[in-house]
Design an enzyme around this catalytic site. Sequence first.
Site, PDB file in Angstrom:
ATOM      1  CG  LEU A   1      -2.064  -1.017   1.201  1.00  0.00           C
ATOM      2  CD1 LEU A   1      -2.918  -0.910   2.450  1.00  0.00           C
ATOM      3  CD2 LEU A   1      -2.933  -0.849  -0.042  1.00  0.00           C
TER       4      LEU A   1
ATOM      5  CB  ALA B   1       1.090   6.253  -2.924  1.00  0.00           C
ATOM      6  N   GLY B   2       3.256   5.445  -5.185  1.00  0.00           N
ATOM      7  CA  GLY B   2       4.509   5.775  -5.856  1.00  0.00           C
ATOM      8  C   GLY B   2       4.333   5.804  -7.354  1.00  0.00           C
TER       9      GLY B   2
ATOM     10  CB  CYS C   1       7.017 -10.867 -11.724  1.00  0.00           C
ATOM     11  SG  CYS C   1       8.357 -12.063 -11.724  1.00  0.00           S
TER      12      CYS C   1
HETATM   13  N1  LIG Z   1      12.632 -12.806 -11.404  1.00  0.00           N
HETATM   14  C1  LIG Z   1      11.726 -12.976 -10.456  1.00  0.00           C
HETATM   15  O1  LIG Z   1      11.688 -12.251  -9.453  1.00  0.00           O
HETATM   16  C2  LIG Z   1      10.746 -14.102 -10.549  1.00  0.00           C
HETATM   17  C3  LIG Z   1      10.008 -14.476  -9.414  1.00  0.00           C
HETATM   18  C4  LIG Z   1       9.095 -15.516  -9.514  1.00  0.00           C
HETATM   19  C5  LIG Z   1       8.910 -16.157 -10.721  1.00  0.00           C
HETATM   20  N2  LIG Z   1       9.614 -15.759 -11.811  1.00  0.00           N
HETATM   21  C6  LIG Z   1       9.413 -16.481 -13.073  1.00  0.00           C
HETATM   22  O2  LIG Z   1      10.498 -17.392 -13.242  1.00  0.00           O
HETATM   23  C7  LIG Z   1      10.848 -17.521 -14.625  1.00  0.00           C
HETATM   24  C8  LIG Z   1      12.305 -17.168 -14.827  1.00  0.00           C
HETATM   25  O3  LIG Z   1      12.483 -15.809 -14.495  1.00  0.00           O
HETATM   26  P1  LIG Z   1      13.929 -15.169 -14.328  1.00  0.00           P
HETATM   27  O4  LIG Z   1      13.715 -13.801 -13.829  1.00  0.00           O
HETATM   28  O5  LIG Z   1      14.804 -16.099 -13.567  1.00  0.00           O
HETATM   29  O6  LIG Z   1      14.396 -15.135 -15.865  1.00  0.00           O
HETATM   30  P2  LIG Z   1      15.856 -14.805 -16.432  1.00  0.00           P
HETATM   31  O7  LIG Z   1      15.616 -14.187 -17.747  1.00  0.00           O
HETATM   32  O8  LIG Z   1      16.644 -14.081 -15.401  1.00  0.00           O
HETATM   33  O9  LIG Z   1      16.542 -16.228 -16.624  1.00  0.00           O
HETATM   34  C9  LIG Z   1      16.129 -17.153 -17.562  1.00  0.00           C
HETATM   35  C10 LIG Z   1      17.342 -17.995 -17.958  1.00  0.00           C
HETATM   36  O10 LIG Z   1      16.894 -19.065 -18.785  1.00  0.00           O
HETATM   37  C11 LIG Z   1      17.902 -19.291 -19.762  1.00  0.00           C
HETATM   38  N3  LIG Z   1      17.316 -20.042 -20.888  1.00  0.00           N
HETATM   39  C12 LIG Z   1      16.474 -19.607 -21.860  1.00  0.00           C
HETATM   40  N4  LIG Z   1      16.169 -20.615 -22.679  1.00  0.00           N
HETATM   41  C13 LIG Z   1      16.791 -21.711 -22.215  1.00  0.00           C
HETATM   42  C14 LIG Z   1      16.859 -23.061 -22.647  1.00  0.00           C
HETATM   43  N5  LIG Z   1      16.184 -23.500 -23.719  1.00  0.00           N
HETATM   44  N6  LIG Z   1      17.596 -23.920 -21.932  1.00  0.00           N
HETATM   45  C15 LIG Z   1      18.295 -23.500 -20.857  1.00  0.00           C
HETATM   46  N7  LIG Z   1      18.283 -22.245 -20.408  1.00  0.00           N
HETATM   47  C16 LIG Z   1      17.538 -21.358 -21.081  1.00  0.00           C
HETATM   48  C17 LIG Z   1      18.375 -17.904 -20.127  1.00  0.00           C
HETATM   49  O11 LIG Z   1      19.636 -17.932 -20.753  1.00  0.00           O
HETATM   50  C18 LIG Z   1      18.397 -17.234 -18.764  1.00  0.00           C
HETATM   51  O12 LIG Z   1      19.636 -17.360 -18.125  1.00  0.00           O
HETATM   52  C19 LIG Z   1       9.859 -16.625 -15.375  1.00  0.00           C
HETATM   53  O13 LIG Z   1       8.763 -17.378 -15.767  1.00  0.00           O
HETATM   54  C20 LIG Z   1       9.441 -15.614 -14.322  1.00  0.00           C
HETATM   55  O14 LIG Z   1       8.176 -15.062 -14.572  1.00  0.00           O
HETATM   56  C21 LIG Z   1      10.541 -14.765 -11.756  1.00  0.00           C
END
Ligand SMILES: NC(=O)c1ccc[n+]([C@@H]2O[C@H](COP(=O)([O-])OP(=O)(O)OC[C@H]3O[C@@H](n4cnc5c(N)ncnc54)[C@H](O)[C@@H]3O)[C@@H](O)[C@H]2O)c1
Length: 429
Positions: free
Chosen positions: A248, A250-251, A258
């Site tokens: 909550l 504001a900004g 995500c």
């Molecule tokens: N970043 C967050 O805070 C967060 C939190 C919760 C959930 N998520 C979810 O988790 C997932 C990953 O997010 P992230 O932030 O870690 O992404 P990211 O982009 O930081 O990392 C993804 C990695 O996957 C690798 N990659 C891509 N294709 C590939 C393949 N075919 N084989 C092997 N490696 C491959 C890329 O080179 C990269 O290093 C997403 O679905 C995201 O929505 C992210």
Amino acid sequence: MKITVIGTGYVGLVTSAVFAHLGHQVIGLDIDKSKINQLKKGKITIYEPSLEDLVSKHLSTKRLKFTTDYQQAVKNAELIFICVGTPAKKDGSYDPKFVFASAESVAKNLDHYAVIVIKSTVPPSTTKEVKAIMQKHTQAQFDVASVPEFLREGSAVNDALHPSRIILGVEAKKAETLLKKAHHKLKAPILVTTAQSAQLTKYASNAMLATRISFINAMAVLTDKVGADIQDVAEALGLDPRIGQSFLQAGLGYGGSCFPKDTWALIAFAQKLGYNFDFLKQVDQVNTDQIDYFISKIKSAYPDSLKGKILTILGLSFKPNTDDMREARSIPLIRKLQKLGAIVYAYDPVAVKNAQKSLKKVKFFTDPYLALINSDGLIIVTEWQEFKDLNLKRIRRSMRTPNIFDGRNIYDPRTVKKLGFKYFGIGRQ
Ligand SMILES: NC(=O)c1ccc[n+]([C@@H]2O[C@H](COP(=O)([O-])OP(=O)(O)OC[C@H]3O[C@@H](n4cnc5c(N)ncnc54)[C@H](O)[C@@H]3O)[C@@H](O)[C@H]2O)c1
């Protein structure tokens, strides 16, 4: 247990290091060779507090290894976590290409039973699609499960070691047993659901948090209009135990890898199912409008024009304690200010290197005080602690026009006004 993690980004690398920390034998795989080469040396390519130490520690314990070789990674693995990115397509829907490509590569190398665990954020149709890809490319037995991730960048290691809940979206008892075994050292409630429920929970969670942010930002427009203070309203509101304090603030609205993309993906997924998620579209619209709302405040401080005014942005990453620039609010804000003729200076403790990839004609500084010399406006975009601790007296002396535009409401308006600044906050004067 033998665990393989596909993708060593924010989620995959934290997942790998934390499973190694819990005593498992972990292989982290990525297709990015330079990233893996760095990781083999214990160097991480992102900024995430305490992650590098944990990675180095478990390279030494030999419970953590890295590779680009799917054959080596899949061999003997009992659980294979898919943690690749799920970016948004142009229409907002989620792009499954990395998930599908990684599932195919896993399948082509799978010759024994394993559980394929989707940790990436994906819509509920994905389990079936991944299963079909797997079946096409392997004769081996497997189950597909979904264990969504809730960590927050900036406190990812701590979040992964102390999760608020673990959701196991499973169809098969065997998969449930293996997943429970992998997580058993974590002291968190375990919820066993279907994969569909697990995946929808992840979207619901991000959509709810985005909703709270847009709600308080919409309320801030009203507190501005009546001369009330949104901080007071939010605090009083949050003391109601049915509501609570979090999200909550504001900004300038939400950004990051995500909330924006998951909100768009949920809207698009709902549309596919024949449901018009207008409510969530409005949440997204409020978030988009927030930049223009802030810019109208900035413009009001320079009645002639913004042309030639030096505006100093403090904070570029989408939130503090990360260098992640994905959907960072600084990007649309800076581009719009530049279009209006402003000269933009910027400082961020860790995100400048990433910011340089998407922001042009910005003068980047390595020191906030230098970035503010002769400036016509200090603009807070990310609420790093460092900015809360700045010597504002010193800054007041060095600025050409002492205006503070506090996009995260980090300063007390009365204090900064006493120092001689003009103060523009969000929902407070
Ligand atoms: N970043 C967050 O805070 C967060 C939190 C919760 C959930 N998520 C979810 O988790 C997932 C990953 O997010 P992230 O932030 O870690 O992404 P990211 O982009 O930081 O990392 C993804 C990695 O996957 C690798 N990659 C891509 N294709 C590939 C393949 N075919 N084989 C092997 N490696 C491959 C890329 O080179 C990269 O290093 C997403 O679905 C995201 O929505 C992210």
